[in-house]
Design an enzyme around this catalytic site. Structure first.
Site, PDB file in Angstrom:
ATOM      1  N   SER A 289     -20.197  22.668  21.171  1.00  0.00           N
ATOM      2  CA  SER A 289     -20.950  21.715  22.108  1.00  0.00           C
ATOM      3  C   SER A 289     -19.961  21.337  22.960  1.00  0.00           C
ATOM      4  O   SER A 289     -20.085  21.093  24.167  1.00  0.00           O
ATOM      5  CB  SER A 289     -21.804  20.847  21.427  1.00  0.00           C
ATOM      6  OG  SER A 289     -20.749  20.060  20.555  1.00  0.00           O
TER       7      SER A 289
ATOM      8  N   ASP B  39     -13.394  29.403  22.539  1.00  0.00           N
ATOM      9  CA  ASP B  39     -14.684  28.681  22.737  1.00  0.00           C
ATOM     10  C   ASP B  39     -15.091  28.681  24.130  1.00  0.00           C
ATOM     11  O   ASP B  39     -16.104  29.061  24.664  1.00  0.00           O
ATOM     12  CB  ASP B  39     -14.594  27.429  22.281  1.00  0.00           C
ATOM     13  CG  ASP B  39     -14.003  27.045  20.828  1.00  0.00           C
ATOM     14  OD1 ASP B  39     -14.299  28.244  20.095  1.00  0.00           O
ATOM     15  OD2 ASP B  39     -13.735  26.190  20.380  1.00  0.00           O
TER      16      ASP B  39
ATOM     17  N   SER C  93     -16.374  19.258   6.857  1.00  0.00           N
ATOM     18  CA  SER C  93     -14.924  19.375   6.461  1.00  0.00           C
ATOM     19  C   SER C  93     -14.183  18.613   7.274  1.00  0.00           C
ATOM     20  O   SER C  93     -13.799  18.786   8.321  1.00  0.00           O
ATOM     21  CB  SER C  93     -14.586  20.746   6.375  1.00  0.00           C
ATOM     22  OG  SER C  93     -12.894  20.854   6.193  1.00  0.00           O
ATOM     23  N   ASN C  94     -13.577  17.459   6.796  1.00  0.00           N
ATOM     24  CA  ASN C  94     -12.919  16.376   7.350  1.00  0.00           C
ATOM     25  C   ASN C  94     -11.500  17.076   7.737  1.00  0.00           C
ATOM     26  O   ASN C  94     -10.659  17.407   6.831  1.00  0.00           O
ATOM     27  CB  ASN C  94     -12.455  15.171   6.623  1.00  0.00           C
ATOM     28  CG  ASN C  94     -11.889  14.108   7.613  1.00  0.00           C
ATOM     29  OD1 ASN C  94     -10.707  14.427   8.345  1.00  0.00           O
ATOM     30  ND2 ASN C  94     -12.517  13.119   7.680  1.00  0.00           N
ATOM     31  N   LYS C  95     -11.243  17.727   8.988  1.00  0.00           N
ATOM     32  CA  LYS C  95     -10.161  18.400   9.267  1.00  0.00           C
ATOM     33  C   LYS C  95      -8.785  17.722   9.142  1.00  0.00           C
ATOM     34  O   LYS C  95      -7.753  18.240   8.347  1.00  0.00           O
ATOM     35  CB  LYS C  95     -10.184  18.937  10.756  1.00  0.00           C
ATOM     36  CG  LYS C  95     -11.212  20.085  11.091  1.00  0.00           C
ATOM     37  CD  LYS C  95     -10.900  21.029  12.249  1.00  0.00           C
ATOM     38  CE  LYS C  95     -11.843  21.738  12.512  1.00  0.00           C
ATOM     39  NZ  LYS C  95     -13.188  21.288  13.055  1.00  0.00           N
TER      40      LYS C  95
ATOM     41  N   TYR D  10      -6.141  23.969   6.678  1.00  0.00           N
ATOM     42  CA  TYR D  10      -5.767  24.744   7.754  1.00  0.00           C
ATOM     43  C   TYR D  10      -4.303  24.755   8.158  1.00  0.00           C
ATOM     44  O   TYR D  10      -3.681  25.888   8.367  1.00  0.00           O
ATOM     45  CB  TYR D  10      -6.668  23.907   8.989  1.00  0.00           C
ATOM     46  CG  TYR D  10      -6.307  24.653  10.425  1.00  0.00           C
ATOM     47  CD1 TYR D  10      -7.151  25.823  10.920  1.00  0.00           C
ATOM     48  CD2 TYR D  10      -5.364  24.369  11.253  1.00  0.00           C
ATOM     49  CE1 TYR D  10      -6.985  26.350  11.995  1.00  0.00           C
ATOM     50  CE2 TYR D  10      -5.009  25.001  12.250  1.00  0.00           C
ATOM     51  CZ  TYR D  10      -5.913  25.909  12.685  1.00  0.00           C
ATOM     52  OH  TYR D  10      -5.493  26.548  14.063  1.00  0.00           O
TER      53      TYR D  10
END
Length: 528
Positions: free
Chosen positions: A170, A217, A264-266, A274
């Site tokens: 978004s 994106d 998922s709290n990056k 990650y």
């Protein structure tokens, strides 16, 4: 191969006299224009629009510079804009969603950039990101006009239906719409923005609020086309080539996108998720290089990938052992051949440690000390691990990259006697991708697995996670049209997953969690 979106491909522009408008403009422009008039007591000059995206196949391979296959979706962000002729120009922002408060800020009279404070979480910051990159572009495009003079003042009304926080980009959709609007407002009707320029300038926009991304994106949002997927390449430069889905006899090609609602709290999970994956694939590339006696060329400075990546290894291996000095250029057939060979090399050299490599194992493979390996690979970002799973991660990256190429080949060269043939073959690639994400890259989660299982049992042909994983969204290839399975899949997901896991879920939340889209048009303009 269809033509990529290079300099001469212009962002589509439409006006009120057009005989036929694209689906999203026809459905949404009348409403946002009415809302603009109600808010500002004046008509807008134009509407800028850019959609969200979903990645069909090609997960966790972009940071190894391998190509991906996203598409733009029917959910988008729109900005209705009126250009003001003011001595002291300002920008007023109103959002259709009342939880985003009205904002107004002045534009510097000396032509300097509007400041962005990334420590403050406010929706206007994303507008300012789009404003900043558009302003920078305008300064280069027409320095005599924009080097030391202010931009035009604007009244802007924003509306979007891309679910926020769902991994459907978004923020990228909003920023692309804003950048397009700002360039249009300041250059006027005589200037036509190219897709390549809009894609190029927006890739870096979210860096101003502290978010790093690779460009997929923005490429998908800007360059999307109805009934097409996009083959997005990152090397030697960012490029998006549209490929048309086959025309089926009795069904539409549709995608159900279902959000697990697991966030998922990056930041919190990065050391084991990650960040660790980036370290593992970088280390795998260097262990492969050491094994086969080749030297990786340095990649991007200032990140763990300045040690090179798995695509770099593929290129230097082919230069050394096949006398092909030209790096792979994204060609489908040669890519399939090379990636197939890479999978053989992974089995030859990494499969003996399927249980994982210790720091000592890696140091020995790289002919360096524990301390040197730790300094060079493990200090850029925080990571936590027992062992490094180099075999699994390298196998995922090469096999997933191969699936992207097979998907493009399937779309462009295969012929299908029955609709089901396409759904089965493309769906199989999506299912293989999910299995690889789950077993080899370990970026799935129980909720993703459950949703995929329910969808496949109720009419989906291919179901997989999309985005980073560890939660977030799933995408499902489902036959659409009167003979399709869309409603059956949606109903099964609602009853067997959402109402079981989230018994208090509202109808509105459920509507946001399960959306349906066909491949949609990318960025465009509508002039009144």
């Amino acid at each position: 191969m269809t033509k990529s979106h290079s300099e001469e491909v212009i962002v589509p522009e439409f006006n009120s006299s057009a005989k036929e408008l694209p689906r999203p403009l026809a459905e949404k422009c009348p409403s946002i224009i009415k809302k603009f008039i109600s808010a500002y007591d004046a008509k807008p000059d134009f509407v800028a629009r850019s959609p969200g995206r979903v990645n069909l196949i090609g997960e966790h391979i972009d940071y190894c510079d391998f190509s991906v296959l996203p598409l733009a979706i029917d959910f988008d962000m729109l900005c209705a804009v009126k250009v003001l002729n003011e001595k002291n120009p300002s920008i007023t922002l109103i959002n259709a969603d009342p939880k985003f408060a009205q904002r107004k800020f002045d534009l510097p009279l000396d032509g300097s950039y509007v400041t962005i404070d990334p420590s403050v979480s406010d929706w206007s910051n994303y507008f300012k990101c789009g404003l900043h990159v558009a302003h920078s572009f305008l300064k280069k495009l027409a320095p005599e006009r924009f080097a030391s003079a202010p931009l035009a003042g604007l009244q802007v009304f924003c509306e979007g239906d891309v679910p926020t926080g769902s991994g459907l980009s978004s923020s990228a959709a909003f920023i692309c719409a804003v950048a397009l609007a700002v360039v249009k407002a300041n250059m006027g009707p005589g200037y036509h923005m190219s897709k390549q320029n809009l894609m190029r300038i927006t890739v870096v926009a979210e860096h101003y609020v502290g978010v790093n991304n690779g460009g997929m994106d923005q490429a998908a949002s800007v360059c999307g086309e109805e009934d097409h997927a996009l083959y997005v390449e990152f090397k030697p430069q960012l490029k998006a080539t549209p490929f048309k889905f086959p025309q089926l006899k009795n069904h539409e090609i549709s995608f159900v996108i279902a959000n697990t609602l697991v966030v998922s709290n990056k930041f919190e999970t990065a050391p084991t998720n990650y960040n660790l994956r980036v370290v593992e694939v970088t280390t795998a590339a260097n262990v492969l290089a050491a094994t086969y006696g080749v030297v990786l060329l340095s990649g991007k400075e200032g990140s763990s990938t300045n040690k090179g990546n798995l695509r770099d290894f593929m290129n230097v291996y082919y230069a050394r052992y096949h006398n092909i000095s030209t790096p792979w250029n994204g060609d489908i057939e040669s890519g399939i051949e090379r990636l197939t060979k890479m999978l053989v090399l992974v089995e030859e050299s990494l499969a003996n440690k399927k249980q994982g490599f210790s720091v000592d194992d890696v140091a020995q493979s790289l002919n360096c000390s524990r301390e040197e390996f730790t300094r060079d690979y493990l200090t850029t970002s925080p990571v936590r691990f027992q062992v490094l799973k180099l075999y699994q991660r390298a196998k995922h990256v090469y096999s997933e990259s191969l699936r992207v190429l097979k998907a493009v080949k399937l779309m462009t060269t295969a012929s299908f006697t029955a609709d089901e043939d396409f759904f089965k073959q493309f769906g199989a690639l999506m299912n293989e991708s999910q299995a690889s994400c789950d077993k080899l890259y370990e970026c799935s989660c129980p909720e993703i697995d459950k949703i995929c299982s329910i969808a496949l049992s109720n009419g989906s042909y291919g179901s997989r996670l999309t985005g980073a994983g560890w939660g977030g969204c799933t995408v499902h290839l489902v036959p659409g049209g009167p003979n399709g399975n869309i409603e059956k899949v949606k109903e099964a997901l609602a009853n067997e997953f959402y109402k079981v896991k989230y018994p208090k879920i509202t109808d509105a939340e459920l509507e946001n969690a399960i959306i349906v889209s066909k491949p949609a048009l990318g960025s465009c303009l509508y002039e009144l």
